[in-house]
Write a protein that holds these residues in place. Structure first.
Motif, short mmCIF file in Angstrom:
data_model
loop_
_atom_site.label_atom_id
_atom_site.label_comp_id
_atom_site.label_asym_id
_atom_site.label_seq_id
_atom_site.Cartn_x
_atom_site.Cartn_y
_atom_site.Cartn_z
N ILE A 120 0.84 -1.21 0.00
CA ILE A 120 0.00 0.00 0.00
C ILE A 120 0.87 1.26 0.00
O ILE A 120 0.58 2.23 -0.70
N LEU A 121 1.96 1.25 0.76
CA LEU A 121 2.83 2.41 0.81
C LEU A 121 3.56 2.64 -0.52
O LEU A 121 3.81 3.79 -0.91
N LEU A 165 -2.94 2.78 -4.74
CA LEU A 165 -3.60 2.36 -3.49
C LEU A 165 -3.59 3.47 -2.44
O LEU A 165 -3.93 3.23 -1.28
N HIS A 166 -3.19 4.67 -2.84
CA HIS A 166 -3.16 5.78 -1.89
C HIS A 166 -4.52 6.46 -1.83
O HIS A 166 -4.72 7.58 -2.30
N ASN A 167 -5.49 5.76 -1.26
CA ASN A 167 -6.82 6.33 -1.04
C ASN A 167 -7.32 5.88 0.32
O ASN A 167 -6.64 5.12 1.02
N SER A 168 -8.48 6.35 0.70
CA SER A 168 -8.98 6.12 2.06
C SER A 168 -9.17 4.64 2.38
O SER A 168 -8.85 4.19 3.48
N MET A 169 -9.67 3.89 1.40
CA MET A 169 -9.93 2.47 1.63
C MET A 169 -8.66 1.74 2.06
O MET A 169 -8.64 0.99 3.05
N TYR A 170 -7.57 1.97 1.35
CA TYR A 170 -6.34 1.25 1.62
C TYR A 170 -5.53 1.88 2.75
O TYR A 170 -4.75 1.20 3.41
N SER A 190 -14.63 11.32 -3.06
CA SER A 190 -13.31 11.93 -2.87
C SER A 190 -13.38 13.16 -1.98
O SER A 190 -12.42 13.48 -1.27
N GLN A 191 -14.52 13.87 -1.98
CA GLN A 191 -14.67 15.03 -1.12
C GLN A 191 -14.92 14.63 0.33
O GLN A 191 -14.36 15.22 1.26
N ARG A 247 -8.20 13.29 2.73
CA ARG A 247 -7.05 12.96 3.58
C ARG A 247 -7.29 13.32 5.04
O ARG A 247 -6.98 12.54 5.95
N GLU A 248 -7.85 14.50 5.27
CA GLU A 248 -8.08 14.94 6.65
C GLU A 248 -9.07 14.03 7.38
O GLU A 248 -8.86 13.69 8.56
N VAL A 249 -10.13 13.62 6.69
CA VAL A 249 -11.12 12.74 7.31
C VAL A 249 -10.50 11.39 7.62
O VAL A 249 -10.74 10.81 8.70
N CYS A 250 -9.71 10.86 6.71
CA CYS A 250 -9.06 9.57 6.94
C CYS A 250 -8.13 9.62 8.15
O CYS A 250 -8.13 8.71 8.99
N LEU A 251 -7.34 10.68 8.23
CA LEU A 251 -6.44 10.83 9.38
C LEU A 251 -7.23 10.97 10.67
O LEU A 251 -6.84 10.42 11.71
N LEU A 252 -8.34 11.69 10.63
CA LEU A 252 -9.17 11.87 11.81
C LEU A 252 -9.78 10.54 12.26
O LEU A 252 -9.76 10.21 13.46
N LEU A 253 -10.31 9.76 11.32
CA LEU A 253 -10.89 8.46 11.66
C LEU A 253 -9.84 7.52 12.24
O LEU A 253 -10.09 6.82 13.23
#
Length: 339
Positions: free
Chosen positions: A50-51, A56-61, A134-135, A139-145
């Motif tokens: 993934i890295l 694969l650089h999206n919220s799911m992964y 995507s909105q 990135r911010e939402v993923c990091l928050l979750l």
């Protein structure tokens, strides 16, 4: 000995191990070692892939890489000590070591509950709100979750401190292969009603609330899928959720079977069976579930090994799976349908 009030608690506990039957110890230890090895290698591979793969650089992964890491950590909190005890012939674990192990296991397990819930929300947004995916899942939402899952997981484990204050004067022999919460309750000569109530509330707040949020997400997902006109579209939609749903059923089912019911000495053997599922088997299966049934991950693994070995193969890089659709491909299809 550690004095606690008017009673004495042991400075060390004895872990019975995987089985009370001597001739089953070697097969069980071997199986646990193999499962632990697969867990470490499989989950590290998923994180590395993934890295390294931009697709694969999206919220799911991103959430999947968090899940893989927590699988490694909470398995490592228990199995290495059990293996070490057997190989060294010394089944003891210190009082401090026991409750450190309990705290880490509860923290990582609670984090996994919350991460699975975040992944269910991600699937809900992908299927029910594809035009805004995507909105919403930025990135911010993923990091928050992710950060919220880890922080709440470690806060939730704080009750283990109160368990360490109980008086353990009945015995120092824990009928388990780790410092299991319910096994420790049976050794206490103090009243455990209050702390058991606290534990139940904690389980309901984290475990059951996570389960209910996940259930609501999947009810909305199924409702949205049945509104898709084509059978092929419905099949593609379901396939994007099957891996996560399989993990949810296995993990939630085994955990709830143990902790959301009254404790009793007679149930400890059953508890050990379910513990094998959520401590060893499920973390072993997760890399297989999320890779073997996912086209994007399988392709990324091929590319990863191709780069590492220095072998460039157009045939390898061009391989396609006709069974499971890609995450990004499904989002694009849903967007077209919505337009």
């Amino acid at each position: 000995m550690k004095t606690n009030g008017s009673f004495s608690s042991p400075s060390d506990f004895i872990l019975v191990g995987f089985s009370n039957i001597p001739h089953l110890q070697v097969p069980m230890i071997t199986a646990f070692f193999v499962m632990y090895l697969i867990t470490i290698v499989g989950n590290l591979l998923i994180i590395a892939v993934i890295l390294s793969e931009p697709n694969l650089h999206n919220s799911m992964y991103f959430l999947l890489s968090n899940l893989s890491f927590v699988d490694i950590t909470y398995t490592s909190a228990t199995i290495p000590k059990a293996l070490s005890n057997y190989l060294s012939g010394d089944p003891s674990i210190s009082f401090v070591g026991c409750f450190t192990q309990l705290y880490l296991f509860v923290a990582f397990a609670s984090t996994e509950f919350l991460l699975l819930t975040a992944m269910a929300y991600d699937r809900y947004v992908a299927i029910c709100k594809p035009l805004r995916y995507s909105q919403i899942m930025n990135r911010e939402v993923c990091l928050l979750l992710s950060a919220t899952s880890w922080i709440l997981g470690f806060v939730d484990a704080a009750f283990s401190r109160f368990i360490s204050l109980l008086d353990f004067c009945k015995s120092n022999v824990i009928n388990h292969f780790s410092c299991d919460l319910r096994a420790l309750f049976t050794l206490s000569c103090s009243s455990t009603k209050t702390i058991e109530t606290v534990v139940l509330i904690e389980c309901l707040l984290i475990g059951m609330s996570s389960f209910m949020l996940t259930l609501v997400s999947y009810v909305r997902i199924v409702s949205a899928i049945f509104q898709i006109n084509s059978a092929f579209g419905r099949s593609k939609a379901f396939s994007t959720c099957t891996s996560h749903l399989t993990s949810v059923i296995l993990f939630y089912g085994s955990m709830i079977s143990v902790y959301v019911r009254p404790a009793s000495v007679s149930s400890l053997e059953k508890d050990k069976f379910f513990a094998v599922l959520y401590i060893a088997l499920i973390p072993t299966l997760n890399p297989l579930i999320y890779s073997l049934r996912n086209k994007e991950v399988k392709k990324a693994v091929r590319i990863f090994f191709t780069r590492k070995t220095g072998i460039i193969s157009d045939v390898t890089l061009g391989l396609r799976s006709s069974v499971i659709p890609t995450h990004s491909g499904f989002i694009k299809d849903r967007r077209k349908a919505a337009q």
